[in-house]
Design a protein around this motif. Structure first.
Motif, PDB file in Angstrom:
ATOM      1  N   ASP A 149       4.973  -9.772  40.695  1.00 32.34           N
ATOM      2  CA  ASP A 149       3.766  -9.103  41.162  1.00 32.34           C
ATOM      3  C   ASP A 149       2.935  -9.980  42.099  1.00 32.34           C
ATOM      4  O   ASP A 149       1.788  -9.649  42.406  1.00 32.34           O
ATOM      5  CB  ASP A 149       2.885  -8.698  39.964  1.00 32.34           C
ATOM      6  CG  ASP A 149       3.627  -7.773  39.026  1.00 32.34           C
ATOM      7  OD1 ASP A 149       4.249  -6.813  39.522  1.00 32.34           O
ATOM      8  OD2 ASP A 149       3.599  -8.016  37.809  1.00 32.34           O
ATOM      9  N   ILE A 150       3.486 -11.082  42.510  1.00 30.31           N
ATOM     10  CA  ILE A 150       2.724 -12.025  43.320  1.00 30.31           C
ATOM     11  C   ILE A 150       2.524 -11.479  44.735  1.00 30.31           C
ATOM     12  O   ILE A 150       3.390 -10.786  45.269  1.00 30.31           O
ATOM     13  CB  ILE A 150       3.428 -13.400  43.367  1.00 30.31           C
ATOM     14  CG1 ILE A 150       2.469 -14.468  43.860  1.00 30.31           C
ATOM     15  CG2 ILE A 150       4.655 -13.342  44.249  1.00 30.31           C
ATOM     16  CD1 ILE A 150       3.038 -15.865  43.726  1.00 30.31           C
ATOM     17  N   GLN A 151       1.381 -11.808  45.301  1.00 27.76           N
ATOM     18  CA  GLN A 151       1.068 -11.424  46.671  1.00 27.76           C
ATOM     19  C   GLN A 151       0.939 -12.698  47.515  1.00 27.76           C
ATOM     20  O   GLN A 151       0.262 -13.644  47.102  1.00 27.76           O
ATOM     21  CB  GLN A 151      -0.232 -10.624  46.722  1.00 27.76           C
ATOM     22  CG  GLN A 151      -0.152  -9.312  45.958  1.00 27.76           C
ATOM     23  CD  GLN A 151      -1.461  -8.567  45.962  1.00 27.76           C
ATOM     24  OE1 GLN A 151      -2.467  -9.060  46.450  1.00 27.76           O
ATOM     25  NE2 GLN A 151      -1.449  -7.366  45.407  1.00 27.76           N
ATOM     26  N   PRO A 152       1.565 -12.739  48.680  1.00 29.52           N
ATOM     27  CA  PRO A 152       1.550 -13.971  49.487  1.00 29.52           C
ATOM     28  C   PRO A 152       0.140 -14.434  49.855  1.00 29.52           C
ATOM     29  O   PRO A 152      -0.126 -15.646  49.898  1.00 29.52           O
ATOM     30  CB  PRO A 152       2.356 -13.581  50.730  1.00 29.52           C
ATOM     31  CG  PRO A 152       3.224 -12.455  50.276  1.00 29.52           C
ATOM     32  CD  PRO A 152       2.422 -11.704  49.270  1.00 29.52           C
ATOM     33  N   ASP A 153      -0.775 -13.491  50.135  1.00 27.42           N
ATOM     34  CA  ASP A 153      -2.112 -13.908  50.529  1.00 27.42           C
ATOM     35  C   ASP A 153      -2.863 -14.580  49.380  1.00 27.42           C
ATOM     36  O   ASP A 153      -3.620 -15.544  49.591  1.00 27.42           O
ATOM     37  CB  ASP A 153      -2.906 -12.719  51.053  1.00 27.42           C
ATOM     38  CG  ASP A 153      -2.972 -11.586  50.042  1.00 27.42           C
ATOM     39  OD1 ASP A 153      -2.096 -11.559  49.153  1.00 27.42           O
ATOM     40  OD2 ASP A 153      -3.879 -10.745  50.150  1.00 27.42           O
ATOM     41  N   ASN A 154      -2.631 -14.134  48.149  1.00 25.55           N
ATOM     42  CA  ASN A 154      -3.260 -14.778  47.001  1.00 25.55           C
ATOM     43  C   ASN A 154      -2.718 -16.189  46.788  1.00 25.55           C
ATOM     44  O   ASN A 154      -3.471 -17.122  46.478  1.00 25.55           O
ATOM     45  CB  ASN A 154      -3.039 -13.953  45.735  1.00 25.55           C
ATOM     46  CG  ASN A 154      -3.841 -12.664  45.749  1.00 25.55           C
ATOM     47  OD1 ASN A 154      -4.873 -12.576  46.415  1.00 25.55           O
ATOM     48  ND2 ASN A 154      -3.370 -11.669  45.027  1.00 25.55           N
ATOM     49  N   LEU A 155      -1.416 -16.331  46.964  1.00 23.22           N
ATOM     50  CA  LEU A 155      -0.823 -17.661  46.837  1.00 23.22           C
ATOM     51  C   LEU A 155      -1.360 -18.608  47.901  1.00 23.22           C
ATOM     52  O   LEU A 155      -1.645 -19.784  47.627  1.00 23.22           O
ATOM     53  CB  LEU A 155       0.699 -17.546  46.941  1.00 23.22           C
ATOM     54  CG  LEU A 155       1.492 -18.835  46.696  1.00 23.22           C
ATOM     55  CD1 LEU A 155       1.242 -19.342  45.293  1.00 23.22           C
ATOM     56  CD2 LEU A 155       2.972 -18.591  46.925  1.00 23.22           C
ATOM     57  N   CYS A 156      -1.537 -18.104  49.100  1.00 18.12           N
ATOM     58  CA  CYS A 156      -2.084 -18.932  50.183  1.00 18.12           C
ATOM     59  C   CYS A 156      -3.519 -19.357  49.898  1.00 18.12           C
ATOM     60  O   CYS A 156      -3.922 -20.479  50.212  1.00 18.12           O
ATOM     61  CB  CYS A 156      -2.012 -18.180  51.507  1.00 18.12           C
ATOM     62  SG  CYS A 156      -0.348 -17.942  52.151  1.00 18.12           S
ATOM     63  N   LYS A 157      -4.296 -18.464  49.279  1.00 18.93           N
ATOM     64  CA  LYS A 157      -5.676 -18.807  48.944  1.00 18.93           C
ATOM     65  C   LYS A 157      -5.738 -19.972  47.958  1.00 18.93           C
ATOM     66  O   LYS A 157      -6.577 -20.873  48.092  1.00 18.93           O
ATOM     67  CB  LYS A 157      -6.393 -17.587  48.374  1.00 18.93           C
ATOM     68  CG  LYS A 157      -6.674 -16.497  49.395  1.00 18.93           C
ATOM     69  CD  LYS A 157      -7.355 -15.310  48.744  1.00 18.93           C
ATOM     70  CE  LYS A 157      -7.623 -14.196  49.757  1.00 18.93           C
ATOM     71  NZ  LYS A 157      -8.271 -13.015  49.116  1.00 18.93           N
TER      72      LYS A 157
ATOM     73  N   ILE B 145      -8.358 -12.763  43.850  1.00 16.03           N
ATOM     74  CA  ILE B 145      -8.806 -14.157  43.865  1.00 16.03           C
ATOM     75  C   ILE B 145     -10.281 -14.198  44.238  1.00 16.03           C
ATOM     76  O   ILE B 145     -10.688 -13.722  45.300  1.00 16.03           O
ATOM     77  CB  ILE B 145      -7.988 -14.992  44.868  1.00 16.03           C
ATOM     78  CG1 ILE B 145      -6.493 -14.891  44.558  1.00 16.03           C
ATOM     79  CG2 ILE B 145      -8.433 -16.445  44.836  1.00 16.03           C
ATOM     80  CD1 ILE B 145      -6.088 -15.439  43.227  1.00 16.03           C
ATOM     81  N   THR B 146     -11.083 -14.761  43.364  1.00 12.52           N
ATOM     82  CA  THR B 146     -12.502 -14.970  43.632  1.00 12.52           C
ATOM     83  C   THR B 146     -12.813 -16.456  43.481  1.00 12.52           C
ATOM     84  O   THR B 146     -12.018 -17.223  42.922  1.00 12.52           O
ATOM     85  CB  THR B 146     -13.379 -14.150  42.681  1.00 12.52           C
ATOM     86  OG1 THR B 146     -13.103 -14.531  41.321  1.00 12.52           O
ATOM     87  CG2 THR B 146     -13.113 -12.665  42.854  1.00 12.52           C
TER      88      THR B 146
ATOM     89  N   LEU C  59      -0.165 -17.440  38.843  1.00 12.02           N
ATOM     90  CA  LEU C  59       0.450 -16.582  39.854  1.00 12.02           C
ATOM     91  C   LEU C  59       1.961 -16.757  39.906  1.00 12.02           C
ATOM     92  O   LEU C  59       2.712 -15.787  40.068  1.00 12.02           O
ATOM     93  CB  LEU C  59      -0.157 -16.877  41.221  1.00 12.02           C
ATOM     94  CG  LEU C  59      -1.604 -16.443  41.461  1.00 12.02           C
ATOM     95  CD1 LEU C  59      -2.049 -16.845  42.851  1.00 12.02           C
ATOM     96  CD2 LEU C  59      -1.755 -14.935  41.277  1.00 12.02           C
ATOM     97  N   ILE C  60       2.413 -17.984  39.771  1.00  8.59           N
ATOM     98  CA  ILE C  60       3.853 -18.249  39.866  1.00  8.59           C
ATOM     99  C   ILE C  60       4.605 -17.627  38.687  1.00  8.59           C
ATOM    100  O   ILE C  60       5.745 -17.149  38.841  1.00  8.59           O
ATOM    101  CB  ILE C  60       4.099 -19.770  39.946  1.00  8.59           C
ATOM    102  CG1 ILE C  60       3.537 -20.319  41.262  1.00  8.59           C
ATOM    103  CG2 ILE C  60       5.589 -20.079  39.843  1.00  8.59           C
ATOM    104  CD1 ILE C  60       3.668 -21.816  41.408  1.00  8.59           C
ATOM    105  N   ARG C  61       3.977 -17.627  37.511  1.00 14.64           N
ATOM    106  CA  ARG C  61       4.655 -17.046  36.342  1.00 14.64           C
ATOM    107  C   ARG C  61       4.918 -15.552  36.524  1.00 14.64           C
ATOM    108  O   ARG C  61       5.892 -15.018  36.031  1.00 14.64           O
ATOM    109  CB  ARG C  61       3.804 -17.276  35.085  1.00 14.64           C
ATOM    110  CG  ARG C  61       3.899 -18.678  34.524  1.00 14.64           C
ATOM    111  CD  ARG C  61       3.394 -18.713  33.094  1.00 14.64           C
ATOM    112  NE  ARG C  61       2.002 -18.275  33.018  1.00 14.64           N
ATOM    113  CZ  ARG C  61       0.952 -19.103  33.032  1.00 14.64           C
ATOM    114  NH1 ARG C  61       1.158 -20.415  33.155  1.00 14.64           N
ATOM    115  NH2 ARG C  61      -0.267 -18.632  32.936  1.00 14.64           N
ATOM    116  N   ASN C  62       4.040 -14.882  37.255  1.00 12.71           N
ATOM    117  CA  ASN C  62       4.227 -13.452  37.521  1.00 12.71           C
ATOM    118  C   ASN C  62       4.759 -13.278  38.948  1.00 12.71           C
ATOM    119  O   ASN C  62       4.107 -12.696  39.808  1.00 12.71           O
ATOM    120  CB  ASN C  62       2.906 -12.707  37.350  1.00 12.71           C
ATOM    121  CG  ASN C  62       2.374 -12.828  35.942  1.00 12.71           C
ATOM    122  OD1 ASN C  62       2.736 -12.098  35.053  1.00 12.71           O
ATOM    123  ND2 ASN C  62       1.493 -13.810  35.744  1.00 12.71           N
ATOM    124  N   VAL C  63       5.929 -13.823  39.186  1.00 14.02           N
ATOM    125  CA  VAL C  63       6.478 -13.849  40.533  1.00 14.02           C
ATOM    126  C   VAL C  63       6.785 -12.446  41.060  1.00 14.02           C
ATOM    127  O   VAL C  63       6.768 -12.213  42.277  1.00 14.02           O
ATOM    128  CB  VAL C  63       7.738 -14.745  40.570  1.00 14.02           C
ATOM    129  CG1 VAL C  63       8.842 -14.123  39.710  1.00 14.02           C
ATOM    130  CG2 VAL C  63       8.204 -14.988  41.992  1.00 14.02           C
TER     131      VAL C  63
END
Length: 217
Positions: free
Chosen positions: A156-164, A68-69, A150-154
């Motif tokens: 491979d999802i990383q919690p910190d990326n979702l939080c960002k 995430i950038t 991100l949700i579509r690739n559940v």
């Protein structure tokens, strides 16, 4: 006693000059802070998160990571940022006209003629509001699209990326809430200035104090 009175008379112009310079510097500082605040609001509305895929291989296994950038819808070049500052200065000038206050120092005199509140107000306030709303809506669309990616690739999802992503969406909502509050406050203040009788309005504040009243308090 006479000597002390003579000294007081000699020093009074210098003291008044220092106070005048101090008021001028404070006014310029408040104007700069207001300009910075409005510029930061536009930049905050234009911030967008970008999701970048990173594919890594280890022997026959493939790992998919997301990075995430953050970027901005407004480019940081002289032309774009100069236009943004010009739009802000145009809006602040209209507030100065409507408030009819002295530019630097307090005064009891009416500054200029009464400025009516009509549709021409949008010539000054409209460009800034249009720029802010456009940047905010576009950035919210990009943020929502990144979240769905991100949700579509559940798997491979990383919690910190979702939080960002969720944090940037909440940040956008706070920016919009702040903008709505400031717009309501400015509308009420301008309406008060409009309803005041033109021949009886004595504004004893300078421009810096008025801009603080609109945006910094």
């Amino acid at each position: 006693m006479a000597d002390r009175a003579d000294k007081a008379i000699v020093w009074m112009p210098e003291v008044q000059q220092r106070r005048k310079c101090a008021r001028t510097l404070i006014c310029l500082l408040r104007c700069f802070l207001t300009l910075t605040y409005l510029w930061l609001m536009i930049q905050a509305a234009a911030v967008v998160p970008l999701v970048k895929e990173q594919r890594k291989w280890f022997l026959w296994l493939r790992y998919l990571n997301y990075l995430i950038t953050y970027s901005s819808l407004l480019t940081f070049d002289v032309r774009t940022q100069g236009f943004v500052i010009f739009v802000i200065l145009k809006m602040l000038f209209r507030i100065y006209q409507c408030s009819r206050c002295n530019f630097f120092n307090p005064s009891d005199e009416v500054q200029g003629e009464r400025v009516p509140m009509n549709k021409r107000m949008f010539v000054y306030f409209g460009p800034y509001l249009l720029m802010f709303i456009t940047c905010w809506l576009a950035s919210m669309y990009v943020s929502t699209h990144s979240l769905m990616q991100l949700i579509r690739n559940v798997d491979d999802i990383q919690p910190d990326n979702l939080c960002k992503i969720i944090m940037i969406i909440l940040f956008k909502l706070l920016i919009m809430a702040n903008a709505i509050t400031r717009c309501m406050r400015a509308t009420i203040l301008l309406r008060i200035f409009f309803d005041e009788p033109g021949e009886e309005l004595h504004n004893s504040h300078n421009l810096g104090e008025h801009l603080s009243l609109f945006f910094l308090t």
